[in-house]
Design a protein around this motif. Structure first.
Motif, PDB file in Angstrom:
ATOM      1  N   ARG A  85       0.816  -1.217   0.000  1.00 44.32           N
ATOM      2  CA  ARG A  85       0.000   0.000   0.000  1.00 44.32           C
ATOM      3  C   ARG A  85       0.848   1.264   0.000  1.00 44.32           C
ATOM      4  NH1 ARG A  85      -2.811  -0.711  -2.582  1.00 44.32           N
ATOM      5  NH2 ARG A  85      -4.435   0.764  -1.964  1.00 44.32           N
ATOM      6  N   TYR A  86       2.155   1.095   0.114  1.00 42.23           N
ATOM      7  CA  TYR A  86       3.059   2.246   0.077  1.00 42.23           C
ATOM      8  C   TYR A  86       4.306   1.867  -0.712  1.00 42.23           C
ATOM      9  CZ  TYR A  86       0.100   4.107   3.785  1.00 42.23           C
ATOM     10  OH  TYR A  86      -0.985   4.550   4.508  1.00 42.23           O
ATOM     11  N   GLY A  87       5.044   2.880  -1.147  1.00 39.68           N
ATOM     12  CA  GLY A  87       6.291   2.636  -1.849  1.00 39.68           C
ATOM     13  C   GLY A  87       6.131   2.727  -3.352  1.00 39.68           C
ATOM     14  N   ASN A  88       7.271   2.664  -4.038  1.00 40.55           N
ATOM     15  CA  ASN A  88       7.341   2.799  -5.482  1.00 40.55           C
ATOM     16  C   ASN A  88       8.005   1.553  -6.048  1.00 40.55           C
ATOM     17  OD1 ASN A  88       8.427   3.544  -8.137  1.00 40.55           O
ATOM     18  ND2 ASN A  88       7.766   5.618  -7.638  1.00 40.55           N
ATOM     19  N   SER A  89       7.347   0.926  -7.015  1.00 40.62           N
ATOM     20  CA  SER A  89       7.883  -0.307  -7.596  1.00 40.62           C
ATOM     21  C   SER A  89       8.658  -0.049  -8.884  1.00 40.62           C
ATOM     22  CB  SER A  89       6.737  -1.293  -7.859  1.00 40.62           C
ATOM     23  OG  SER A  89       6.055  -1.600  -6.658  1.00 40.62           O
ATOM     24  N   GLY A  90       8.917   1.226  -9.188  1.00 43.44           N
ATOM     25  CA  GLY A  90       9.635   1.587 -10.406  1.00 43.44           C
ATOM     26  C   GLY A  90       8.733   2.171 -11.467  1.00 43.44           C
ATOM     27  N   GLU A  91       7.454   2.383 -11.121  1.00 47.17           N
ATOM     28  CA  GLU A  91       6.468   2.830 -12.103  1.00 47.17           C
ATOM     29  C   GLU A  91       6.738   4.221 -12.658  1.00 47.17           C
ATOM     30  OE1 GLU A  91       4.667   3.590  -7.983  1.00 47.17           O
ATOM     31  OE2 GLU A  91       5.843   2.041  -8.983  1.00 47.17           O
ATOM     32  N   ASN A  92       7.361   5.082 -11.864  1.00 48.63           N
ATOM     33  CA  ASN A  92       7.603   6.459 -12.320  1.00 48.63           C
ATOM     34  C   ASN A  92       8.530   6.506 -13.528  1.00 48.63           C
ATOM     35  OD1 ASN A  92       5.983   7.484 -10.307  1.00 48.63           O
ATOM     36  ND2 ASN A  92       7.671   7.843  -8.883  1.00 48.63           N
ATOM     37  N   GLU A  93       9.457   5.557 -13.608  1.00 44.66           N
ATOM     38  CA  GLU A  93      10.450   5.573 -14.672  1.00 44.66           C
ATOM     39  C   GLU A  93       9.863   5.195 -16.025  1.00 44.66           C
ATOM     40  OE1 GLU A  93      10.899   4.332 -11.700  1.00 44.66           O
ATOM     41  OE2 GLU A  93      12.548   5.528 -10.901  1.00 44.66           O
ATOM     42  N   ILE A  94       8.781   4.437 -16.064  1.00 48.44           N
ATOM     43  CA  ILE A  94       8.260   3.963 -17.354  1.00 48.44           C
ATOM     44  C   ILE A  94       6.840   4.420 -17.641  1.00 48.44           C
ATOM     45  CG2 ILE A  94       9.738   1.911 -17.317  1.00 48.44           C
ATOM     46  CD1 ILE A  94       7.330   0.281 -16.488  1.00 48.44           C
ATOM     47  N   HIS A  95       6.209   5.122 -16.713  1.00 48.79           N
ATOM     48  CA  HIS A  95       4.808   5.506 -16.879  1.00 48.79           C
ATOM     49  C   HIS A  95       4.589   6.339 -18.136  1.00 48.79           C
ATOM     50  CE1 HIS A  95       0.833   7.041 -16.267  1.00 48.79           C
ATOM     51  NE2 HIS A  95       1.257   8.254 -15.958  1.00 48.79           N
ATOM     52  N   THR A 202     -11.242  -6.172   2.007  1.00 51.49           N
ATOM     53  CA  THR A 202     -11.380  -5.095   1.021  1.00 51.49           C
ATOM     54  C   THR A 202     -11.452  -3.740   1.713  1.00 51.49           C
ATOM     55  OG1 THR A 202     -12.523  -6.566  -0.541  1.00 51.49           O
ATOM     56  CG2 THR A 202     -12.799  -4.196  -0.857  1.00 51.49           C
ATOM     57  N   LEU A 203     -12.221  -3.672   2.765  1.00 53.46           N
ATOM     58  CA  LEU A 203     -12.318  -2.426   3.531  1.00 53.46           C
ATOM     59  C   LEU A 203     -10.975  -2.076   4.175  1.00 53.46           C
ATOM     60  CD1 LEU A 203     -15.794  -3.034   5.226  1.00 53.46           C
ATOM     61  CD2 LEU A 203     -15.298  -1.559   3.268  1.00 53.46           C
ATOM     62  N   ALA A 204     -10.263  -3.090   4.689  1.00 52.37           N
ATOM     63  CA  ALA A 204      -8.960  -2.846   5.315  1.00 52.37           C
ATOM     64  C   ALA A 204      -7.945  -2.386   4.277  1.00 52.37           C
ATOM     65  CB  ALA A 204      -8.474  -4.119   6.009  1.00 52.37           C
ATOM     66  N   TYR A 205      -7.981  -2.989   3.096  1.00 49.56           N
ATOM     67  CA  TYR A 205      -7.080  -2.604   1.999  1.00 49.56           C
ATOM     68  C   TYR A 205      -7.245  -1.123   1.670  1.00 49.56           C
ATOM     69  CZ  TYR A 205      -5.373  -2.596  -2.896  1.00 49.56           C
ATOM     70  OH  TYR A 205      -4.722  -2.319  -4.074  1.00 49.56           O
ATOM     71  N   PRO A 210      -6.215   5.349   1.489  1.00 55.39           N
ATOM     72  CA  PRO A 210      -7.408   5.731   0.729  1.00 55.39           C
ATOM     73  C   PRO A 210      -7.102   6.467  -0.575  1.00 55.39           C
ATOM     74  CG  PRO A 210      -7.726   6.182   3.053  1.00 55.39           C
ATOM     75  CD  PRO A 210      -6.290   5.813   2.883  1.00 55.39           C
ATOM     76  N   VAL A 211      -6.086   7.328  -0.567  1.00 58.33           N
ATOM     77  CA  VAL A 211      -5.763   8.077  -1.782  1.00 58.33           C
ATOM     78  C   VAL A 211      -5.329   7.121  -2.894  1.00 58.33           C
ATOM     79  CG1 VAL A 211      -4.185   9.762  -2.806  1.00 58.33           C
ATOM     80  CG2 VAL A 211      -5.169  10.186  -0.542  1.00 58.33           C
ATOM     81  N   ARG A 212      -4.434   6.182  -2.546  1.00 61.48           N
ATOM     82  CA  ARG A 212      -4.009   5.193  -3.534  1.00 61.48           C
ATOM     83  C   ARG A 212      -5.193   4.332  -3.960  1.00 61.48           C
ATOM     84  NH1 ARG A 212       1.488   1.597  -3.184  1.00 61.48           N
ATOM     85  NH2 ARG A 212       2.297   3.664  -3.711  1.00 61.48           N
ATOM     86  N   GLY A 213      -6.048   3.989  -3.026  1.00 65.54           N
ATOM     87  CA  GLY A 213      -7.208   3.166  -3.353  1.00 65.54           C
ATOM     88  C   GLY A 213      -8.126   3.833  -4.363  1.00 65.54           C
TER      89      GLY A 213
END
Length: 302
Positions: A85-95, A202-205, A210-213
């Motif tokens: 639910r937090y962190g960056n998996s490298g998406e910024n580099e290829i988005h 699902t509610l816990a996720y 919430p912003v990412r969700g």
């Protein structure tokens, strides 16, 4: 004294092995994110190619426990993950280069990341709901790692969608599941408990970020995968859709209307709803793995 049959004794051992492996949750770094993974394998493998479950939005490893068990029962190594639910998996580099929603690219990179960390060269994928989007993106990035894609209750195949429609129908579906869980004539106590657990997780996720969700939900509603599947189909990746007649989130009639033989190797309509892959996996897994086997057999004949 009760005497246990050989079959029952063997089944008990297999269940014990499965439960032991399922409790072994591994954590891998993917970018700055930490991805939790469960990887379970039977004593005897039918195929060396593992099956990866790409989870639906808000669904955790725990909710796919019996789905993994069903795959193991058919001789398949199986794994799934919790998307962080937090962190960056490298998406910024290829988005910007890809143009797909950044929240789905992040999850696609999580899938690729665990295949790499586990040293899995090629996988069959069962993608559930939102998982259909990020698994398809992952396969576009690295098609050589994907042998087959089976999309259960897939997002991205109902045509033009919007966030408001998705939110309303997803909420209505959860409400209907809450009613469903109280109808003793319809489901067993075990199934009722599974439904409660899925709703709660699902509610816990969502509550963890919430912003990412919300951004993920917007990405789901704005993404169509038909053209991506056509590219994969043409590259030789097996592409299949399994759709439930009672699915309110992504209705079967809309999926049928937006599916084509140009990008699908098979389409199966089944009795069930959006979460039946987790609630009653034994009804679907044999059919899904049968499609995988047929796809491999066709490829070998070419």
């Amino acid at each position: 004294m009760q005497i246990m049959s050989i079959e029952s004794h063997t089944s008990s051992i297999e269940d014990s092995n499965f439960d032991r492996q399922f409790q072994n949750v591994e954590t891998f770094d993917v970018g700055t994110s930490q991805v939790e993974v469960v990887d379970v394998a039977p004593e005897v493998l039918k195929t060396e190619v593992p099956t990866l479950i790409a989870p639906g939005w808000g669904c955790s490893i725990d909710s796919y426990r019996e789905t993994l068990r069903a795959l193991n029962g058919l001789g398949r190594r199986a794994l799934t993950l919790n998307h962080p639910r937090y962190g960056n998996s490298g998406e910024n580099e290829i988005h910007n280069a890809l143009g797909y929603p950044i929240d789905e690219i992040r999850k696609a990179l999580n899938l690729i990341g665990i295949l790499n960390k586990k040293k899995i060269g090629k996988a069959d994928v069962v993608a559930h709901s939102e998982g259909a989007i990020n698994a398809t993106i992952a396969a576009l990035l690295y098609p050589e790692k994907f042998r087959n894609l089976a999309l259960y209750a897939p997002a991205g195949l109902i045509g033009k969608d919007n966030f408001q429609r998705l939110l309303m129908d997803f909420s209505d579906n959860l409400a209907r599941e809450r009613l469903y869980q109280t109808d003793a004539d319809e489901i067993t106590e075990e199934e009722r408990m599974k439904i409660v657990a899925i709703i709660n997780e699902t509610l816990a996720y969502f509550s963890k970020n919430p912003v990412r969700g919300i951004n993920e939900a917007i990405a789901i509603s704005n993404t169509e995968i038909g053209e991506m599947l056509k590219i994969l189909h043409d590259k030789g990746v097996g592409t299949f859709v399994i759709s439930g007649v009672d699915d309110q989130v992504f209705p079967m009639n809309k999926i049928q209307g937006n599916s084509s033989q140009d990008f699908l190797d098979g389409f199966i309509s089944v009795k069930g709803g959006h979460y039946d892959l987790q609630i009653r996996p034994e009804k679907y897994i044999k059919g899904i793995t049968g499609m995988f086997d047929s796809s491999v057999a066709r490829s070998e004949k070419k």
